[in-house]
Design a protein around this motif. Sequence first.
Motif, mmCIF file in Angstrom:
data_model
loop_
_atom_site.group_PDB
_atom_site.id
_atom_site.type_symbol
_atom_site.label_atom_id
_atom_site.label_comp_id
_atom_site.label_asym_id
_atom_site.label_seq_id
_atom_site.Cartn_x
_atom_site.Cartn_y
_atom_site.Cartn_z
ATOM 1 N N THR A 179 36.291 51.794 44.976
ATOM 2 C CA THR A 179 35.580 50.779 44.305
ATOM 3 C C THR A 179 36.295 49.493 43.376
ATOM 4 N N GLU A 180 37.352 50.378 42.638
ATOM 5 C CA GLU A 180 38.017 49.219 41.827
ATOM 6 C C GLU A 180 38.663 48.241 42.677
ATOM 7 N N GLN A 181 39.426 48.621 43.803
ATOM 8 C CA GLN A 181 39.852 47.308 44.766
ATOM 9 C C GLN A 181 38.568 46.190 44.820
ATOM 10 N N GLU A 182 37.421 47.019 45.229
ATOM 11 C CA GLU A 182 36.485 45.957 45.721
ATOM 12 C C GLU A 182 36.143 45.089 44.595
ATOM 13 N N VAL A 183 36.159 45.395 43.289
ATOM 14 C CA VAL A 183 35.730 44.678 42.289
ATOM 15 C C VAL A 183 36.837 43.630 41.855
ATOM 16 N N LYS A 184 38.176 43.949 42.309
ATOM 17 C CA LYS A 184 39.211 43.057 42.157
ATOM 18 C C LYS A 184 39.012 42.029 43.112
ATOM 19 N N ILE A 185 38.861 42.243 44.416
ATOM 20 C CA ILE A 185 38.806 41.329 45.406
ATOM 21 C C ILE A 185 37.619 40.441 45.192
ATOM 22 N N ASN A 186 36.380 40.678 44.693
ATOM 23 C CA ASN A 186 35.520 40.203 44.416
ATOM 24 C C ASN A 186 35.740 39.026 43.310
ATOM 25 N N ILE A 187 36.615 39.550 42.274
ATOM 26 C CA ILE A 187 36.897 38.834 41.274
ATOM 27 C C ILE A 187 37.868 37.513 41.762
ATOM 28 N N ALA A 200 33.184 42.615 34.816
ATOM 29 C CA ALA A 200 33.717 43.604 33.657
ATOM 30 C C ALA A 200 32.620 44.506 33.488
ATOM 31 N N ARG A 201 31.433 44.412 33.804
ATOM 32 C CA ARG A 201 30.423 45.657 33.758
ATOM 33 C C ARG A 201 30.712 46.527 34.866
ATOM 34 N N ASN A 202 31.458 46.151 36.032
ATOM 35 C CA ASN A 202 31.625 47.049 36.903
ATOM 36 C C ASN A 202 32.906 47.762 36.817
ATOM 37 N N GLY A 203 33.563 47.287 35.749
ATOM 38 C CA GLY A 203 34.967 48.158 35.685
ATOM 39 C C GLY A 203 36.330 47.433 36.066
ATOM 40 N N TYR A 204 35.964 45.905 35.734
ATOM 41 C CA TYR A 204 37.090 45.120 35.999
ATOM 42 C C TYR A 204 37.990 45.004 34.754
ATOM 43 N N ASP A 205 39.376 45.426 34.998
ATOM 44 C CA ASP A 205 40.120 45.519 33.737
ATOM 45 C C ASP A 205 41.187 44.495 33.474
ATOM 46 N N GLY A 206 40.943 43.210 34.702
ATOM 47 C CA GLY A 206 41.566 42.185 34.089
ATOM 48 C C GLY A 206 42.843 42.341 34.861
ATOM 49 N N SER A 207 43.163 43.182 35.563
ATOM 50 C CA SER A 207 44.572 42.983 36.222
ATOM 51 C C SER A 207 44.241 42.551 37.638
ATOM 52 N N ASP A 208 45.223 41.716 38.284
ATOM 53 C CA ASP A 208 45.023 40.966 39.420
ATOM 54 C C ASP A 208 45.342 41.877 40.796
ATOM 55 N N ASP A 209 46.423 42.710 40.498
ATOM 56 C CA ASP A 209 46.961 43.437 41.843
ATOM 57 C C ASP A 209 45.965 44.473 42.515
ATOM 58 N N VAL A 210 45.790 43.712 43.723
ATOM 59 C CA VAL A 210 44.817 44.488 44.492
ATOM 60 C C VAL A 210 45.203 45.831 44.902
ATOM 61 N N ASP A 211 46.224 45.946 45.223
ATOM 62 C CA ASP A 211 46.721 47.130 45.805
ATOM 63 C C ASP A 211 47.243 48.335 44.549
ATOM 64 N N GLU A 212 47.038 47.644 43.403
ATOM 65 C CA GLU A 212 47.204 48.753 42.312
ATOM 66 C C GLU A 212 45.947 49.412 41.728
ATOM 67 N N PHE A 213 45.974 50.748 41.697
ATOM 68 C CA PHE A 213 44.821 51.498 41.134
ATOM 69 C C PHE A 213 45.247 51.791 39.847
ATOM 70 N N LYS A 214 44.412 51.341 38.949
ATOM 71 C CA LYS A 214 44.789 51.905 37.586
ATOM 72 C C LYS A 214 43.827 53.097 36.742
#
Lengths: 389, 567
Positions: A59-67, A112-126
């Motif tokens: 899910t995190e990845q999706e949010v990042k891609i969205n952003i 951000a409400r969906n858990g976006y933490d500001g990092s760009d790297d799509v492949d990195e799960f934090k």
Amino acid sequence: MERKRSFRRRKQRKPFSEKCKDYLRKFAAFMFSNVGIIGLVVGYTIAGAFIFTSIEGHTEQEVKINILTSRNQTINRLWEVTYNLNVLYKETWRNAVEIELFKYQKDIIEAARNGYDGSDDVDEFKQWRFAGGFLYSLTVITTIGYGNILPRTPWGKVATIIYAIIGMPLFLLYLSNIGDIMAGSFKWIYAKCCLCRCCPGVARRRAERRRRRALQLSIEYINSRVDSRNNSDLSQASVHNIHMEEYRLNSLGGSSSDDEEEEDSDGVTETDVSYDSQAVTVPLTICLAIMVGYVCGGAILFSRYEDWNLLDGSYFCFISLSTIGFGDIVPGDKIYSGKGYELSFIFCSMYLMLGMALIAMCFNLMQEEVIHKIRTTMRTVRYILRCNR
Amino acid sequence: MSRYLDPEGLEPSKPSACSRFLRYTWKTITCIFSHIFLVSLVVSYCIFGAKTFETLEKDHEMEVKKNISSIRGRIIDKLWFNLTSEPYLREENFTFLIVKHLKEFEGELLKAMNKDGWDGEEDINKVQWTFAGALFYSIIVITTIGYGHIAPKTTLGKVVTIFYAILGIPLMLLCLSNIGDVMATSFRFLYWRVCCYICTKKPKKPRRVRQRGGTIRREGGRGSYRSKTQSLRRSVRTSTRSADSGFDYGDVNPLSHSDTEIRVHEELPPMKVRGASLPRMKPGQNSRFREMSTVNQRPNQYGAGRVQQRGGSLDRRRAPKVWDPSLDLNTFPDAPVLCNKYALEGPEIESNHIQRGGIRRSFERSRGRRAVSMPRTHNYLELPVPVSPARSTEDLRPRQSESLKRPSPSRHHASPRIMSPLGYGSKSLYIEEESDTEYFDDGMSFESSRTTRIRPVPIWLCVFLVVSYIFAGAFLFTAWENWDYLDSAYFCFITLTTIGFGDFVPAKRVTENAEMSIALCSLYLLFGISLLAMSFNLVQEEVIANVKSVAKTLGIIKSDDIDDDDD
């Protein structure tokens, strides 16, 4: 609970293997013993970490891609705006860009409400790496619930509910168990170290005790005399006298600590100084000091680790240990630095598990002390009443 | 404090019907008063907190909100500056530039959201820290849910939150357990009086349940070990309760010694004894079975029956079907009831025991006077036995003198019995209570007779209640907040378990009638938590007993550890 079930299952096979049953029994006993429960909780948390990372990892990845897509769209629109304005007047350009940025801002807020933490790297799960999952599981079963890492998928939510239903009793069990042990050992330490002979107050107390014993003897004498004298009627006056004397005794002994006294006080003089380490109640102030000290120590450690100031550190420790868990300050907040992230997760987990057991211990001790205090007060008041009657 | 003492002071002097009535009304009044007082205290504490936090945090939030537009303005200015400084506009250049700035913008917005608690709303009129929001915040803090959707951001706000929580959490716990008690009592009453009159066609049911409880208890805990955990548990529960429960504990002490007296006196002509000592018995009974304030409220006419029953249940192992209260009443008035485990060994020991009991009792008398300053493990002895008018002192004289000749053997006999189950000792506090119980029996009978009296509500019913509450809540929130059903159920669960992630918070996105939904949510939450407290209260004993018996069959000696499993 699941152990029970497994046992039942095993029980049907039991007759042909007594050994199996014995092993199982031993295993269960060990698992619920003091060492085992820690392992059980840690193992459960690790299992939870794996479950949640596998469920929620993407899910995190999706949010990042969205952003990312949203950002690209914004750029395109901005370019169009600039391009379409042939002559760049500042005011018109500003207004147009403002609108675009406002839209973009909304996207960011949503992300951000969906858990976006500001990092760009799509492949990195934090968030949903092992450490994050571990901390998440821990916050679920301790009911802290920071909410910085959250399940987004339906299955993640269902898994959380089930995980919590099993995990919370387990953690409570851990707390009560470890709290008991810690309370016992702390009491022992307290009794051995603080109430021993070398303490300056002991001499005074011993003297007091001796005096009390002398008084007791005299009262015993009075008692026997009263009993032998008036078989038919107990004169109210003498009873009154005795009660008065009792009360005086009690108030005399009540102020000093009557709790470390052995019950066989007559004849057994050598028990005088040996305290029953379990009959000691630890003063409230020490418990409070321990809790405050733990919070402050945590604050110092975290402020070194996480670049918080001292207030933020102690606020975090308090909010965590009281299981409120706002989640506005969370360890591993140095998102952009990236290093020391996992370590702080582990460190925080250990701090929490130890701290909650410590709090449980302190509550255990404080409760005893308070109840004891109240009883002593009540007893005193009762004697007063009885005297007046 | 005096209000707790008054009835006690009055009571032994004139144990008439009038005074008894007075005491019951007094108890009822204090009970109601304490409940109302507690609830109103919590409410006023919340309102106070709301006011405080509103004043502390509102300005900061306003500032943050104003700041957002200035952030955007700054970004635009930078963009403009970069744009004008470039001689030619090419798309790649432009994109490159803008990406950098947009990222900066993003970072600042995230910081505003995470660090400064910006809620994403720029309208200055829509602040989170309104009175309603702050009230919700205070409730969230003291219930330890801690959603975190609004959190204090100022230094002062954080400090105040810490102290507010330190004071508020115990208060809330107290109130909740109190409400849970009341609800448990009424629910139990409802269940057994209402539901089971309807299903009278199978009168077996309560009977069966009761007996099950009895057997569980019997196998679940052997002797005083059980009683230890019970009393522990009881006191643990009580400790979350108010100081007034503490005072009630105080009440136990003066009266509980009468238990031992009763024991002795039942060997004497029974009629007189019961008349004399029963009224005094009841308060001790009340406070011993701590959970129910019910007993206070219904004037129990079965006082006699109950005492007998309790006494009778001691012989439970010999005659297990003694359980029926009515049976007790008829069977036991003249049977010598020996509240001692030695009584189990047979009638010939009984006679021996009568003597011993007498000795011990009279020894107590003598002991009572000088034992005042004695170690508190002997607390039950410390109490000077009030000379009740009905007691024929001449009965006791010979025995007393006899016993005075050999005080030490009987003492040595008594003390290990009291101390031996207390090897665990870390609960020194409960020694008193323990020894109270211990003295007239090994404590088990108490627990078992309590099960007879407080009939357990089946576990499945409580579980069903909680689950249906969650589902009903899910349904309601689906309607109110436009979440889907799973999300609502998830929200209810996370809230009621006080995990409180804060990803779903009422009135976070629907802002028209925020106050309404906040109020509804708080009501749901408070009621739900007290419902949970209630069902814990109802289920606890039985579940513990169940788990313990399982642990016993497993052969885990440390069954003590297990019992918290379902707490």
